[in-house]
Enzyme design. Structure first.
Site, mmCIF file in Angstrom:
data_model
loop_
_atom_site.group_PDB
_atom_site.id
_atom_site.type_symbol
_atom_site.label_atom_id
_atom_site.label_comp_id
_atom_site.label_asym_id
_atom_site.label_seq_id
_atom_site.Cartn_x
_atom_site.Cartn_y
_atom_site.Cartn_z
ATOM 1 N N PRO A 285 0.816 -1.258 0.008
ATOM 2 C CG PRO A 285 -0.023 -1.016 2.196
ATOM 3 C CD PRO A 285 0.749 -1.918 1.211
ATOM 4 C CB VAL A 287 1.503 6.634 2.015
ATOM 5 C CG1 VAL A 287 1.276 8.026 2.475
ATOM 6 C CG2 VAL A 287 0.252 5.747 2.374
ATOM 7 C CG ASP A 461 4.966 -1.617 2.498
ATOM 8 O OD1 ASP A 461 3.775 -1.270 2.853
ATOM 9 O OD2 ASP A 461 5.546 -2.643 2.024
ATOM 10 C CG HIS A 462 0.367 3.658 5.032
ATOM 11 N ND1 HIS A 462 0.645 3.541 6.475
ATOM 12 C CD2 HIS A 462 -0.558 4.339 4.735
ATOM 13 C CE1 HIS A 462 0.218 4.757 7.019
ATOM 14 N NE2 HIS A 462 -0.504 5.239 6.018
ATOM 15 N NE ARG A 463 2.911 -4.206 2.943
ATOM 16 C CZ ARG A 463 3.490 -5.365 1.983
ATOM 17 N NH1 ARG A 463 2.806 -6.566 2.152
ATOM 18 N NH2 ARG A 463 4.359 -5.000 1.515
#
Length: 491
Positions: A285, A287, A461-463
């Protein structure tokens, strides 16, 4: 894996090796040797392109090149023999390649049926026909070979703007090639695997090809002869004296498309880029955050470093300072330097920084990285950047140089672009895009002045990285570029 085999005391074969990280295939870009050339242990014989890079392959023994198994431009699976070497030249006549399929077996319809073909002595699979094999009967279509070659020559002469001499009187037209011209007794035509691939690539049905090789084996020349007349329509191929339309001179057999479109096969590095970017975009994901910063002081520092004797012999540019700024920001925010382990559902913190630098090359965009960049001084980092860029431009980047990256920088500013939203390199946590540095009106010390300004974009990586952590990293990079002395106070 083993990359060579021994077919006899005299001939040895070299197989396509796995040149990096489990790759399954590679395209032969260029041969540096030809049959009859002498080679020595360690000599580079060809250049291949994998999904990651172009790599030169050295031969591991001495001898004379006996056979090149694949032409340039062919994609070969790892483990396939690509070259045969005569390691004992002068010890006798070399066996006829067509009669010695131990190095490249001839395929037939009878293989695996348990019975030997009619008129042939049963032998082990892959070792060809015994010396006692009988000659095959001349095929009905064999007489058509001269006529087919004459038609091909006539068409080629027309394409070149000349008129070829008639191959036969007008009252005796060349007979049509029988539907099973290349098939033994109505079975599957005999041809080596590379010849079958060539026929497939050219759209030629081997059953319609007249064989001229020993024991009825179809050769490359037979396939090319069959392909030449097929490239024009019957009306255009008829009388040699009639003009051939200009449209025929366009689009060679290897070209795909029309005058309004061009289709380019996606393979090698470009294929790997496409797959990696799709995988990254739809797995991590993304951002992206942006900041515009006054880098006037950084540009002054670059000018001063160019005159510094400690930086002599290395290239100093804004990218060097930006790279150092990112390394300092990572040191201040180490959580950003991580990877996502999907299999174990774990976040893997990296205590080292392999700094990737996106580089545009003739083969596409690649991302080699500087190993342990966090431990390098500014002069060392400058030298590493220079070497990385030079190697990439020469197309010599190795697969190992592109493996194991943690964070990447992409400098889109060199193309005059203000900024972008970069996609993460697979397996990495963040990528910093650097826009063009331009002279712009900027409020400085309460007054509007012309200043050197750029825009930075950080995708993450938004994780792994939440908005706060991503913002801190980007803000730290911007602060260092605005006040480069922080390279000392924050380092």
């Amino acid at each position: 894996m083993t990359t060579m085999t021994e077919t006899s005391a005299r001939f040895r074969e070299f197989k396509m090796p796995d040149v990096g990280e489990g790759l399954t295939e590679a395209e032969i870009l260029k041969w540096f040797v030809q049959p009859g050339d002498t080679v020595t242990d360690g000599q580079v014989v060809c250049e291949v392109e994998t999904a990651k890079a172009a790599v030169e392959l050295p031969i591991p023994f001495d001898g004379v090149v006996h056979e090149l198994r694949f032409p340039e431009g062919t994609t070969v699976d790892v483990g396939q023999v690509i070259i045969a070497i005569d390691v004992a030249p002068g010890s006798g006549d070399a066996p006829d390649p067509a009669a010695a399929p131990a190095q490249e077996p001839v395929e037939s319809a009878d293989a695996g049926d348990g019975d030997a073909p009619k008129g042939r002595t049963p032998v082990l699979v892959g070792y060809g026909v015994a010396e006692t094999s009988t000659k095959r009967r001349p095929r009905k279509g064999a007489a058509a070979a001269p006529e087919a070659a004459a038609v091909a020559a006539a068409v080629q002469a027309e394409l070149n703007g000349h008129t070829a001499p008639a191959a036969a009187p007008a009252s005796a037209p060349a007979p049509a090639v029988p539907a099973q011209a290349g098939a033994p007794d109505g079975g599957r035509p005999l041809a080596k695997p590379p010849v079958r691939k060539l026929a497939k690539d050219l759209g030629i049905d081997l059953a319609t090809v007249v064989p001229t090789g020993k024991d009825g084996v179809i050769t490359r020349e037979d396939v090319h002869a069959a392909a030449t007349p097929a490239a024009v329509s019957p009306a255009e191929a008829a009388p040699a004296a009639e003009p051939v339309t200009a449209a025929v001179t366009e689009a060679p057999a290897a070209a795909v498309g029309s005058a309004r479109e061009t289709r380019i096969p996606v393979k090698g590095v470009r294929k790997a880029i496409a797959q990696a970017m799709v995988g990254s975009a739809f797995t991590a994901p993304h951002v992206t955050e942006f900041v515009t910063v006054d880098v006037t002081r950084t540009m002054k520092l670059v000018a001063e470093l160019k005159e510094d004797k400690d930086m002599a012999g290395v290239r100093v540019n804004p990218l060097l300072i930006i790279a150092k700024a990112l390394l300092v920001a990572i040191k201040r925010n180490p959580e950003v330097n991580a990877a996502w382990d999907e299999a174990n559902q774990e976040i893997v913190q990296k205590h080292y920084v392999n700094l990737g630098i996106a580089a545009a090359t003739p083969r596409g965009l690649i991302v080699p990285n500087i190993k342990d960049a966090h431990d390098q001084t500014l002069p060392q980092l400058a030298a590493s950047l220079g070497e990385l860029v030079a190697t990439a431009r020469d197309g010599k980047t190795s697969p190992a140089a592109m493996a194991g990256g943690t964070v990447t920088i992409t400098n889109v500013g060199v193309f005059g672009v203000d900024t972008g939203t970069p996609i993460l390199n697979p397996g990495e946590s963040a990528i910093l895009a650097v826009g063009a540095i331009k002279l712009q009106p900027w409020v400085h010390k309460g007054k509007v002045k012309p200043r050197q300004v750029t825009t930075l974009a950080l995708s993450f990586d938004h994780r792994l990285v939440d908005g706060e952590l991503g913002s801190k990293v980007l803000a730290d990079v911007a602060a260092i570029l605005e006040q480069p002395k922080r390279l000392i106070t924050w380092a």
